[in-house]
Design an enzyme around this catalytic site. Structure first.
Site, PDB file in Angstrom:
ATOM      1  N   HIS A  77     -48.864  97.642 -20.140  1.00  0.00           N
ATOM      2  CA  HIS A  77     -47.880  96.626 -20.522  1.00  0.00           C
ATOM      3  C   HIS A  77     -46.589  97.226 -21.086  1.00  0.00           C
ATOM      4  O   HIS A  77     -45.576  96.537 -21.177  1.00  0.00           O
ATOM      5  CB  HIS A  77     -48.487  95.602 -21.495  1.00  0.00           C
ATOM      6  CG  HIS A  77     -48.735  96.085 -22.893  1.00  0.00           C
ATOM      7  ND1 HIS A  77     -49.968  96.506 -23.338  1.00  0.00           N
ATOM      8  CD2 HIS A  77     -47.898  96.193 -23.951  1.00  0.00           C
ATOM      9  CE1 HIS A  77     -49.881  96.850 -24.618  1.00  0.00           C
ATOM     10  NE2 HIS A  77     -48.634  96.673 -25.018  1.00  0.00           N
ATOM     11  N   ASP A 133     -55.155  98.161 -18.785  1.00  0.00           N
ATOM     12  CA  ASP A 133     -53.969  98.350 -19.624  1.00  0.00           C
ATOM     13  C   ASP A 133     -53.690  99.824 -19.915  1.00  0.00           C
ATOM     14  O   ASP A 133     -53.405 100.204 -21.051  1.00  0.00           O
ATOM     15  CB  ASP A 133     -54.080  97.565 -20.938  1.00  0.00           C
ATOM     16  CG  ASP A 133     -52.706  97.346 -21.581  1.00  0.00           C
ATOM     17  OD1 ASP A 133     -51.694  97.506 -20.870  1.00  0.00           O
ATOM     18  OD2 ASP A 133     -52.654  97.044 -22.780  1.00  0.00           O
ATOM     19  N   GLY A 189     -44.247  98.123 -30.577  1.00  0.00           N
ATOM     20  CA  GLY A 189     -43.725  99.455 -30.284  1.00  0.00           C
ATOM     21  C   GLY A 189     -44.759 100.548 -30.422  1.00  0.00           C
ATOM     22  O   GLY A 189     -44.608 101.639 -29.879  1.00  0.00           O
ATOM     23  N   ASN A 190     -45.844 100.269 -31.170  1.00  0.00           N
ATOM     24  CA  ASN A 190     -46.940 101.238 -31.308  1.00  0.00           C
ATOM     25  C   ASN A 190     -47.821 101.298 -30.056  1.00  0.00           C
ATOM     26  O   ASN A 190     -48.564 102.268 -29.863  1.00  0.00           O
ATOM     27  CB  ASN A 190     -47.838 100.906 -32.496  1.00  0.00           C
ATOM     28  CG  ASN A 190     -47.322 101.452 -33.806  1.00  0.00           C
ATOM     29  OD1 ASN A 190     -46.858 100.709 -34.669  1.00  0.00           O
ATOM     30  ND2 ASN A 190     -47.404 102.765 -33.970  1.00  0.00           N
ATOM     31  N   SER A 191     -47.756 100.259 -29.223  1.00  0.00           N
ATOM     32  CA  SER A 191     -48.622 100.187 -28.044  1.00  0.00           C
ATOM     33  C   SER A 191     -48.517 101.444 -27.192  1.00  0.00           C
ATOM     34  O   SER A 191     -47.420 101.913 -26.891  1.00  0.00           O
ATOM     35  CB  SER A 191     -48.244  98.982 -27.181  1.00  0.00           C
ATOM     36  OG  SER A 191     -48.516  97.778 -27.849  1.00  0.00           O
TER      37      SER A 191
END
Length: 219
Positions: A74, A104, A173-175
């Site tokens: 994503h 993902d 933003g950590n994803s």
């Protein structure tokens, strides 16, 4: 788990179309095993990156010294050009090698030689209660390679997928960023957290031992 129960209820009522997680890559990608993996947080930060486009950003990390990077699907799901920002601010144009929505995860490639890269484990390398750290870029590009601390709270399964539950504070933003032990050893990839409804300290990540098989990679 209230969120997971709600999703199950929608699925059983045919109100939610579940994504298949059976996508198989027939061609295996052979990665060069890192000659040097992080042994402390400073080195782990050097192996962590920000992945951005004109609309936003996420996080990721090197898994080979020649520029292969793991992040979430994503993070790179838009049909757009993406740039990788290193710990020292250097930017590289990146190519999406493969990206799988159902798990993902995505594999990216930048051109260059890098001193430190995470080693992808082939088996479980953590225990409940272990102190762990997340490295990523929460909210703003200017906050790149921020470090947050927590513990492994549990191991969960949902729709055939494995998840590690932690109480690490992660933000937008950590994803796609790495979660690691204090020794620098990679254990998982940040995916999502629960918000609202009084939820606090509930974040979930994809075990690093699932990455090789899910994307059909090998060292």
């Amino acid at each position: 788990f209230s969120m997971l129960d709600y999703i199950d209820t929608l699925s059983k009522a045919n109100l939610l179309k579940a994504e298949s997680n059976t996508l198989v890559y027939n061609d295996q990608i052979k990665l060069t095993k890192p000659s040097k993996s992080p042994t402390d947080i400073e080195q782990a930060m050097k192996a962590s990156v920000t992945v951005k486009n004109k609309e936003g950003h996420g996080s990721g990390f090197l898994v080979s010294n020649d520029g292969y990077i793991i992040t979430n699907h994503h993070v790179v799901s838009k049909n757009d050009d993406y740039t990788v920002v290193m710990n020292d601010g250097t930017e590289y144009k990146t190519k999406i090698i493969r990206s799988n929505k159902s798990i993902d995860l995505a594999l990216l490639k930048i051109e260059g030689n890098f001193d430190v890269a995470f080693n992808l484990p082939s088996k479980k390398n953590f225990n409940i209660g272990d102190e762990v750290l997340a490295i990523g870029t929460p909210r703003s590009i200017q906050l790149g390679q921020s470090v947050a601390k927590g513990i492994v709270s549990g191991e969960r399964k949902h729709n055939g997928m494995n998840y590690i539950q932690t109480d690490i504070s992660v933000n937008g933003g950590n994803s796609g960023g790495p979660i690691l032990l204090r020794t620098g050893e990679l254990i998982s990839i940040v995916e999502f957290k629960l918000i609202g409804g009084g939820s606090e300290g509930l974040s979930f990540s994809i075990p690093a031992y699932d990455v090789m098989q899910s994307l059909n990679l090998a060292y």
